[in-house]
Design an enzyme around this catalytic site. Structure first.
Site, PDB file in Angstrom:
ATOM      1  N   ARG A   1      -9.580   1.888   9.267  1.00 38.10           N
ATOM      2  CA  ARG A   1      -9.198   0.492   9.656  1.00 38.10           C
ATOM      3  C   ARG A   1     -10.372  -0.110  10.326  1.00 38.10           C
ATOM      4  NH1 ARG A   1      -2.998   1.321   9.071  1.00 38.10           N
ATOM      5  NH2 ARG A   1      -2.142  -0.786   9.271  1.00 38.10           N
TER       6      ARG A   1
ATOM      7  N   ARG B   1      11.936  -1.788  11.691  1.00 39.56           N
ATOM      8  CA  ARG B   1      10.833  -1.571  12.256  1.00 39.56           C
ATOM      9  C   ARG B   1      10.578  -2.349  13.559  1.00 39.56           C
ATOM     10  NH1 ARG B   1       5.768  -0.057   8.428  1.00 39.56           N
ATOM     11  NH2 ARG B   1       4.586  -1.115   9.987  1.00 39.56           N
TER      12      ARG B   1
ATOM     13  N   ARG C   1      -0.764  -8.592  13.329  1.00 39.00           N
ATOM     14  CA  ARG C   1      -1.219  -7.646  12.431  1.00 39.00           C
ATOM     15  C   ARG C   1      -2.085  -8.156  11.311  1.00 39.00           C
ATOM     16  NH1 ARG C   1       3.316  -4.819   9.960  1.00 39.00           N
ATOM     17  NH2 ARG C   1       2.094  -2.920   9.542  1.00 39.00           N
TER      18      ARG C   1
ATOM     19  N   LYS D   1       0.910  -1.294   0.046  1.00 37.40           N
ATOM     20  CA  LYS D   1       0.054  -0.189  -0.096  1.00 37.40           C
ATOM     21  C   LYS D   1       0.694   1.205  -0.136  1.00 37.40           C
ATOM     22  CE  LYS D   1      -2.379  -0.744   3.837  1.00 37.40           C
ATOM     23  NZ  LYS D   1      -1.838  -1.874   4.090  1.00 37.40           N
TER      24      LYS D   1
ATOM     25  N   ARG E   1      11.074  -7.944   4.936  1.00 38.55           N
ATOM     26  CA  ARG E   1      10.924  -6.482   5.242  1.00 38.55           C
ATOM     27  C   ARG E   1      11.694  -6.106   6.683  1.00 38.55           C
ATOM     28  NH1 ARG E   1       5.623  -2.998   5.156  1.00 38.55           N
ATOM     29  NH2 ARG E   1       5.368  -3.448   7.396  1.00 38.55           N
TER      30      ARG E   1
END
Ligand code: AMP
Length: 187
Positions: free
Chosen positions: A88, A133, A144, A13, A127
């Site tokens: 969301r 992160r 998530r 996204k 990632r």
């Protein structure tokens, strides 16, 4: 043009939203980016959001909604924007409806990046190796996805019923997916 971009975590996204914002000449508004900037700057909002983000949970609606209300009132979002990572929850959908109503605006489309969940876990773990992160550990990655399925996936039905949903195959190179988005955007 006023757009949302939706899809599960890891669907790409953010990358698509940045280039799409340029193509429509509008603001790219990523709630995740705004939260991360606040965490980095040690603001009160950042302190409030961080514990939820670190656990892979959603930041409470009232915090997120207030932040988006402020952001959409800014000049650069007046004529065109793409909202990335918001709404969301169903509560956020209602709030967005109110905000846009007050501004006399309406959405032109909701782009959904469709990606197989198996692919996503792999992408996210990859990632995690490079991003640094803190919300990219394996447990949090899985959490998530679960939160997305339970809380956010039902929003797609809501926008589909409003005839706003624009589904795009999210598997492919960045340019391939961008080209598919351009094909489905309203004229
Ligand atoms: P993202 O970069 O969009 O994946 O967002 C990273 C994290 O920020 C999420 O896992 C949530 O903790 C928080 N977040 C971002 N957008 C929202 C939202 N619309 N509602 C609640 N929490 C959010």
């Amino acid at each position: 043009m006023r757009l949302l971009i939706m899809g599960p975590p890891g669907a790409g996204k953010g990358t698509q939203a940045v280039s799409l914002a340029e193509r429509i000449g509008g603001a790219h508004i990523s709630t995740g980016d705004i939260f991360r900037a606040n965490v980095k700057d040690h603001t009160e909002l950042g302190r409030e959001a961080q514990r939820y983000m670190d656990a892979g949970d959603y930041v409470p609606d009232e915090v997120t909604n207030a932040m988006v209300r402020d952001r959409l009132a800014r000049d650069d979002a007046r004529d065109a924007f793409i909202l990335d990572g918001y709404p969301r929850t169903l509560d956020q959908v209602s709030t967005l409806d109110s905000i846009l109503g007050e501004l006399g605006q309406q959405l032109d489309g909701v782009v959904e990046l469709v990606v197989d969940p198996e692919e996503l876990i792999g992408r996210l773990l990859k990632r995690a190796e490079t991003s640094g992160r803190v919300d990219d550990t394996e447990d949090v990655v899985r959490k998530r996805q679960e939160v997305y399925t339970a809380e956010t996936a039902p929003l797609l039905e809501v926008y589909d019923q409003r005839d706003l949903l624009l589904q795009v195959n999210g598997i492919g190179t960045v340019d391939e997916v961008a080209a598919r988005i351009d094909v489905v955007l309203p004229a």
